[in-house]
Design a protein around this motif. Structure first.
Motif, PDB file in Angstrom:
ATOM      1  N   LEU A   9      18.761 -18.112  32.291  1.00  0.00           N
ATOM      2  CA  LEU A   9      18.459 -18.814  33.538  1.00  0.00           C
ATOM      3  C   LEU A   9      17.634 -17.922  34.467  1.00  0.00           C
ATOM      4  CD1 LEU A   9      21.943 -20.448  34.253  1.00  0.00           C
ATOM      5  CD2 LEU A   9      19.850 -21.668  33.649  1.00  0.00           C
ATOM      6  N   ALA A  10      17.987 -16.647  34.527  1.00  0.00           N
ATOM      7  CA  ALA A  10      17.300 -15.719  35.421  1.00  0.00           C
ATOM      8  C   ALA A  10      15.859 -15.502  34.989  1.00  0.00           C
ATOM      9  CB  ALA A  10      18.056 -14.393  35.474  1.00  0.00           C
ATOM     10  N   ARG A  11      15.645 -15.340  33.697  1.00  0.00           N
ATOM     11  CA  ARG A  11      14.266 -15.156  33.222  1.00  0.00           C
ATOM     12  C   ARG A  11      13.435 -16.402  33.483  1.00  0.00           C
ATOM     13  NH1 ARG A  11      17.210 -12.732  28.751  1.00  0.00           N
ATOM     14  NH2 ARG A  11      17.039 -10.442  28.898  1.00  0.00           N
ATOM     15  N   ALA A  12      14.047 -17.577  33.375  1.00  0.00           N
ATOM     16  CA  ALA A  12      13.317 -18.832  33.577  1.00  0.00           C
ATOM     17  C   ALA A  12      12.830 -18.985  35.009  1.00  0.00           C
ATOM     18  CB  ALA A  12      14.190 -20.022  33.190  1.00  0.00           C
ATOM     19  N   VAL A  13      13.500 -18.345  35.972  1.00  0.00           N
ATOM     20  CA  VAL A  13      13.059 -18.431  37.370  1.00  0.00           C
ATOM     21  C   VAL A  13      12.308 -17.181  37.795  1.00  0.00           C
ATOM     22  CG1 VAL A  13      14.828 -20.075  38.057  1.00  0.00           C
ATOM     23  CG2 VAL A  13      15.319 -17.626  38.224  1.00  0.00           C
ATOM     24  N   GLY A  14      11.840 -16.393  36.816  1.00  0.00           N
ATOM     25  CA  GLY A  14      10.909 -15.308  37.111  1.00  0.00           C
ATOM     26  C   GLY A  14      11.506 -13.965  37.446  1.00  0.00           C
ATOM     27  N   LEU A  15      12.773 -13.725  37.109  1.00  0.00           N
ATOM     28  CA  LEU A  15      13.366 -12.425  37.406  1.00  0.00           C
ATOM     29  C   LEU A  15      13.110 -11.434  36.275  1.00  0.00           C
ATOM     30  CD1 LEU A  15      14.779 -14.180  39.548  1.00  0.00           C
ATOM     31  CD2 LEU A  15      16.834 -12.795  39.197  1.00  0.00           C
ATOM     32  N   ASP A  16      13.057 -10.169  36.648  1.00  0.00           N
ATOM     33  CA  ASP A  16      12.972  -9.058  35.696  1.00  0.00           C
ATOM     34  C   ASP A  16      14.411  -8.659  35.374  1.00  0.00           C
ATOM     35  OD1 ASP A  16      12.417  -6.848  34.186  1.00  0.00           O
ATOM     36  OD2 ASP A  16      11.509  -5.691  35.811  1.00  0.00           O
ATOM     37  N   VAL A  17      14.879  -8.998  34.177  1.00  0.00           N
ATOM     38  CA  VAL A  17      16.298  -8.914  33.847  1.00  0.00           C
ATOM     39  C   VAL A  17      16.587  -7.727  32.945  1.00  0.00           C
ATOM     40  CG1 VAL A  17      18.256 -10.114  32.792  1.00  0.00           C
ATOM     41  CG2 VAL A  17      16.500 -11.424  34.028  1.00  0.00           C
ATOM     42  N   SER A  18      17.625  -6.972  33.296  1.00  0.00           N
ATOM     43  CA  SER A  18      18.178  -5.959  32.401  1.00  0.00           C
ATOM     44  C   SER A  18      19.681  -6.212  32.298  1.00  0.00           C
ATOM     45  CB  SER A  18      17.896  -4.542  32.905  1.00  0.00           C
ATOM     46  OG  SER A  18      18.516  -4.319  34.156  1.00  0.00           O
TER      47      SER A  18
END
Length: 368
Positions: free
Chosen positions: A185-194
């Motif tokens: 979900l986070a990647r789909a809204v443009g976040l840089d996820v670790s």
């Protein structure tokens, strides 16, 4: 020592206000186009006009429309000079303003005759017709989508300015499926996820994973309940500040919000449904503020059937778009199949008893 929910639950509005307090938008960064997709645009560089000159958009003969008045198959019009042949994408010869199909002109050696009229602009792409001079690729505050990327590529841009908050997810063991859902979900809204794993479910191991040195937002997944092995809130209290724990939100009662230094923290339950509810009610507004996103789109439709709610507890309803109406799928606890089917969601205030069937409802789309 295990944590316990407080006797009085914190209203969701109060918890959200505490979470958003002192949160500033992240600094824009210039990202390659493939990485900018889904991020929120920020001060896009203005694009040059495209095409920069008039071009042919079809294959054919480049001519002047004013020279072709009266031409037809019954009354061919002789030309004083051979016309220029152009392919789609070619720059139009100076002074020519239309392109006729191949069979509209007969050429025999040095002679040519036209058998059809033309109008100015026929078969021609005018300068700036695709992209006007000084247009932005995407409006500031909105997600960068496929159309914005197309404009940027056509204009020769390699990077776009966006706001992309850096998210660190700490997964408490046994909540991996929920962690992967939240990361997607986070990647789909443009976040840089670790994503990171806590070594164990005890407070010391969890505290060691709460590193905010390279993130703008931290989420923990799991370990937020009142079981003997649920120690996330205890760890957060040891490292930073717990702003609210035990929320008047259904589902999502065991979510919590806090802060580590200046970095906001949201503690999500390990259950997929409860974590998703807290994501919608708490994390999305936080992401919107970090990225300076414009208000999210809502769609207004009548309710297919009533939604009943308990006063004092804010509840999130999952909705499906069916027959030009919102059909409630789940209120309270959510089965996974309801999450999979949902098109939109609605936050029912703790002061409301619900909504009657047929009432127009403004619902947030889950996938915009």
């Amino acid at each position: 020592m295990t944590q316990r929910l407080p006797p009085c639950l914190t209203p969701i509005d109060t918890a959200l206000a505490a979470l958003l307090r002192s949160v500033d938008p992240v600094t824009p960064v210039a990202l390659p186009l493939t990485e900018a997709a889904g991020c929120i645009s920020a001060g896009m560089p203005l694009l040059p006009a495209y095409p920069s000159r008039d071009i042919a958009v079809v294959d054919g003969w480049a001519l002047r429309a004013s020279d072709l008045v009266g031409a037809s198959s019954y009354s061919p019009l002789p030309l004083t000079e051979l016309p220029a042949w152009v392919e789609a994408g070619d720059v139009m010869p100076v002074g020519y303003d239309c392109v006729l199909d191949a069979d509209a002109v007969e050429v025999s050696g040095p002679l040519a005759q036209v058998m059809a009229e033309g109008v100015p602009g026929q078969g021609v792409g005018r300068s700036g017709s695709d992209i006007a001079e000084s247009s932005p690729a995407a409006a500031a505050g909105y997600p960068v989508g496929a159309a914005a990327l197309l404009l940027a590529r056509v204009a020769g841009r390699e990077k776009l300015n966006v706001r992309r908050p850096r998210l660190r997810i700490v997964n408490v063991p046994d909540a991996t499926a929920t962690m992967e859902m939240i990361a997607e979900l986070a990647r789909a809204v443009g976040l840089d996820v670790s994503a990171h794993e806590a070594g164990a479910r005890d407070a010391t191991s969890i505290a060691e994973a709460l590193d905010v040195s390279a993130c703008d937002l931290l989420l923990t997944i799991g370990g937020s309940g009142i079981g003997r092995r649920d120690a996330v809130v205890t760890a957060l209290a040891q490292c930073g500040d717990v702003l609210a724990y035990g929320l008047a939100l259904q589902p999502g009662r065991t979510a919590a919000v806090g802060r580590l230094g200046k970095v906001p923290v949201v503690v999500l339950p390990g259950s997929p449904g409860r974590a998703f509810a807290a994501w919608l009610a708490l994390v999305l507004p936080l992401i919107d503020k970090l990225s300076m996103r414009q208000p999210r789109r809502t769609v207004t439709l009548p309710l297919a059937r009533k939604i009943a709610s308990n006063v004092g507890i804010a509840e999130i309803a999952l909705l499906a778009w069916e027959h030009q109406a919102w059909t409630p799928l789940a209120v309270g606890e959510w089965p996974l199949q309801a999450i999979a089917r949902a098109d939109a969601w609605l936050l029912v205030s703790g002061s409301s008893e619900g909504f009657a069937a047929g009432m127009p409802i403004d619902a947030y789309l889950i996938r915009e």
